[in-house]
Design an enzyme around this catalytic site. Sequence first.
Site, PDB file in Angstrom:
ATOM      1  N   CYS A  73       0.848  -1.195   0.000  1.00  0.00           N
ATOM      2  CA  CYS A  73       0.000   0.000   0.000  1.00  0.00           C
ATOM      3  C   CYS A  73       0.883   1.246   0.000  1.00  0.00           C
ATOM      4  CB  CYS A  73      -0.919   0.001   1.213  1.00  0.00           C
ATOM      5  SG  CYS A  73      -2.003   1.446   1.254  1.00  0.00           S
ATOM      6  N   CYS A  77       0.613   4.665   7.001  1.00  0.00           N
ATOM      7  CA  CYS A  77      -0.028   4.502   8.314  1.00  0.00           C
ATOM      8  C   CYS A  77       0.910   3.733   9.259  1.00  0.00           C
ATOM      9  CB  CYS A  77      -1.359   3.779   8.165  1.00  0.00           C
ATOM     10  SG  CYS A  77      -2.359   4.434   6.820  1.00  0.00           S
ATOM     11  N   CYS A  80       0.327  -0.001  10.336  1.00  0.00           N
ATOM     12  CA  CYS A  80      -0.152  -1.013   9.389  1.00  0.00           C
ATOM     13  C   CYS A  80       0.943  -1.892   8.792  1.00  0.00           C
ATOM     14  CB  CYS A  80      -0.931  -0.325   8.273  1.00  0.00           C
ATOM     15  SG  CYS A  80      -1.745  -1.512   7.180  1.00  0.00           S
ATOM     16  N   CYS A 117     -17.018  -8.478   5.353  1.00  0.00           N
ATOM     17  CA  CYS A 117     -16.271  -7.231   5.160  1.00  0.00           C
ATOM     18  C   CYS A 117     -15.009  -7.510   4.354  1.00  0.00           C
ATOM     19  CB  CYS A 117     -15.862  -6.644   6.502  1.00  0.00           C
ATOM     20  SG  CYS A 117     -17.244  -6.409   7.623  1.00  0.00           S
ATOM     21  N   CYS A 148     -19.776  -5.320   3.175  1.00  0.00           N
ATOM     22  CA  CYS A 148     -19.012  -4.154   3.618  1.00  0.00           C
ATOM     23  C   CYS A 148     -17.700  -4.139   2.847  1.00  0.00           C
ATOM     24  CB  CYS A 148     -18.747  -4.223   5.127  1.00  0.00           C
ATOM     25  SG  CYS A 148     -17.715  -2.871   5.725  1.00  0.00           S
ATOM     26  N   CYS A 208     -19.384   2.806   8.355  1.00  0.00           N
ATOM     27  CA  CYS A 208     -18.679   2.131   9.438  1.00  0.00           C
ATOM     28  C   CYS A 208     -17.414   2.950   9.658  1.00  0.00           C
ATOM     29  CB  CYS A 208     -18.354   0.691   9.015  1.00  0.00           C
ATOM     30  SG  CYS A 208     -17.323  -0.193  10.206  1.00  0.00           S
ATOM     31  N   ARG A 280     -18.371  -1.774  17.547  1.00  0.00           N
ATOM     32  CA  ARG A 280     -17.667  -3.053  17.371  1.00  0.00           C
ATOM     33  C   ARG A 280     -16.385  -3.126  18.186  1.00  0.00           C
ATOM     34  NH1 ARG A 280     -16.830  -3.821  11.747  1.00  0.00           N
ATOM     35  NH2 ARG A 280     -18.960  -4.578  11.755  1.00  0.00           N
TER      36      ARG A 280
HETATM   37  N1  SAM Z   1      -6.626   0.797   3.070  1.00  0.00           N
HETATM   38  C1  SAM Z   1      -7.907   1.122   3.556  1.00  0.00           C
HETATM   39  C2  SAM Z   1      -7.894   2.190   4.612  1.00  0.00           C
HETATM   40  O1  SAM Z   1      -6.871   2.365   5.247  1.00  0.00           O
HETATM   41  O2  SAM Z   1      -8.923   2.821   4.802  1.00  0.00           O
HETATM   42  C3  SAM Z   1      -8.661  -0.078   4.058  1.00  0.00           C
HETATM   43  C4  SAM Z   1      -7.946  -1.136   4.882  1.00  0.00           C
HETATM   44  S1  SAM Z   1      -7.224  -0.583   6.425  1.00  0.00           S
HETATM   45  C5  SAM Z   1      -6.279  -1.983   6.896  1.00  0.00           C
HETATM   46  C6  SAM Z   1      -8.643  -0.513   7.496  1.00  0.00           C
HETATM   47  C7  SAM Z   1      -8.439  -0.119   8.929  1.00  0.00           C
HETATM   48  O3  SAM Z   1      -7.804  -1.168   9.632  1.00  0.00           O
HETATM   49  C8  SAM Z   1      -7.581   1.083   9.248  1.00  0.00           C
HETATM   50  O4  SAM Z   1      -8.238   2.301   9.086  1.00  0.00           O
HETATM   51  C9  SAM Z   1      -7.269   0.861  10.714  1.00  0.00           C
HETATM   52  O5  SAM Z   1      -8.252   1.448  11.524  1.00  0.00           O
HETATM   53  C10 SAM Z   1      -7.338  -0.674  10.860  1.00  0.00           C
HETATM   54  N2  SAM Z   1      -6.014  -1.229  11.146  1.00  0.00           N
HETATM   55  C11 SAM Z   1      -5.021  -1.431  10.273  1.00  0.00           C
HETATM   56  N3  SAM Z   1      -3.936  -1.942  10.876  1.00  0.00           N
HETATM   57  C12 SAM Z   1      -4.256  -2.072  12.187  1.00  0.00           C
HETATM   58  C13 SAM Z   1      -3.548  -2.538  13.325  1.00  0.00           C
HETATM   59  N4  SAM Z   1      -2.298  -2.960  13.253  1.00  0.00           N
HETATM   60  N5  SAM Z   1      -4.192  -2.552  14.512  1.00  0.00           N
HETATM   61  C14 SAM Z   1      -5.465  -2.124  14.614  1.00  0.00           C
HETATM   62  N6  SAM Z   1      -6.178  -1.658  13.563  1.00  0.00           N
HETATM   63  C15 SAM Z   1      -5.583  -1.632  12.360  1.00  0.00           C
HETATM   64 FE1  SF4 Z   2      -2.772   1.251   3.372  1.00  0.00          FE
HETATM   65 FE2  SF4 Z   2      -2.752   0.031   5.725  1.00  0.00          FE
HETATM   66 FE3  SF4 Z   2      -2.999   2.654   5.616  1.00  0.00          FE
HETATM   67 FE4  SF4 Z   2      -5.044   1.102   4.754  1.00  0.00          FE
HETATM   68  S1  SF4 Z   2      -4.261   1.249   6.847  1.00  0.00           S
HETATM   69  S2  SF4 Z   2      -4.199   2.908   3.758  1.00  0.00           S
HETATM   70  S3  SF4 Z   2      -3.867  -0.630   3.930  1.00  0.00           S
HETATM   71  S4  SF4 Z   2      -1.196   1.468   4.945  1.00  0.00           S
END
Ligand code: SAM
Ligand code: SF4
Length: 334
Positions: A73, A77, A80, A117, A148, A208, A280
């Site tokens: 990606c 973040c 992530c 989802c 979702c 959501c 949730r």
């Molecule tokens: N890429 C898209 C986005 O970021 O909106 C969709 C997938 S992203 C993995 C969805 C959500 O997963 C993120 O907004 C975050 O809240 C949650 N998330 C991702 N990594 C996480 C982690 N290590 N622990 C807890 N929540 C996590």
């Molecule tokens: Fe990409 Fe992970 Fe951020 Fe979603 S949460 S935008 S998958 S880096």
Amino acid sequence: MENNGTASVGTHVSSAMITDAVIRHDWTKEQIARLFNQSFNDLLFQAQQIHRAYFDPNAVQISTLLSIKTGRCAEDCSYCSQSVRYDTDLDNQPLMPLNEVVEAAKLAKENGASRFCMGAAWRCLNAKDEAAIIAMITAVKSLGMETCMTLGMLTKEQAQILKKAGLDYYNHNLDTSPEFYGEVITTRTYQDRLDTLSYVREAEINICSGGILGMGEKRQDRIALLQQLVNLPQHPESVPINLLVQIEGTPLYGAELLDPLEFVRTVAVARILMPASVVRLSAGREKMTDEMQALCFFAGANSIFYGDRLLTTDNPKTSKDQQLFQRLGIHALQ
Ligand code: SAM
Ligand code: SF4
Ligand code: DTB
């Protein structure tokens, strides 16, 4: 359901017991802080009263998650595993073929999930992938499940396209406070998130949206996140509260652990602020004791992710969740 201040009181408690169960969009930080600052027992009692006015207190909605596109990606973040910037030992996967998505959805349905989802590691939905996404929504819906998607940012038009395909929910988290956001993500702004949420709302797809706790944010940030969510023009129908899953290789690996009771408090405040929304207990349950989860349900959480995997990390085994539900007398909401 929105109303003008008169709580629609269910059968579980009398209306006289409900003090703050009113749908409002004008909460100040000070008012939210006062909810947080109550004694733990007072806070949980208030949350449970409100919970009972709106929901069956023993029913929990069950969603199952599938990563339909994993890793690489472009976003940064800090929490992530899927950001291309961090070395996280991830098995990257391109967009999953339709038949595999349908097989996973069938299995989730057999196991009792009412919503499926699908999550993609994208910054935003690209035009070239739209047709495949639409096919997934159509196919999963035809199994009789709610759908979702979480695909990153959308344009106004894309939200309309997903609605037309029959999408029930779009997950797009605000994740933390506007003030702390830049400490966690630098490749997009808070306003980008709010814009996508407004397009989703305009398209009449259920929202959501929630956040992650335990990223080193302060209570002030948790207050500000909840204030953003509650003061949206309409409360999100679903509010996922994630506990950070610490992933080796990401900047937030090793972040100071959050006091579990502070997590429970945040769930309770979310329940009080958004009485009609489904809250949730989202990622992070692997690290929670059964007792902590029970407190979260008491505080008003009424949805979980069910199934052995989240997106790239483990979730509690389904047999363990079944046991927990049995011990607590909780049943799945259909
Ligand atoms: N890429 C898209 C986005 O970021 O909106 C969709 C997938 S992203 C993995 C969805 C959500 O997963 C993120 O907004 C975050 O809240 C949650 N998330 C991702 N990594 C996480 C982690 N290590 N622990 C807890 N929540 C996590
Ligand atoms: Fe990409 Fe992970 Fe951020 Fe979603 S949460 S935008 S998958 S880096
Ligand atoms: C949400 O709020 N939590 C889910 C879902 N929406 C997409 C994601 C949790 C991801 C946990 C870390 C992982 O498995 O990669």
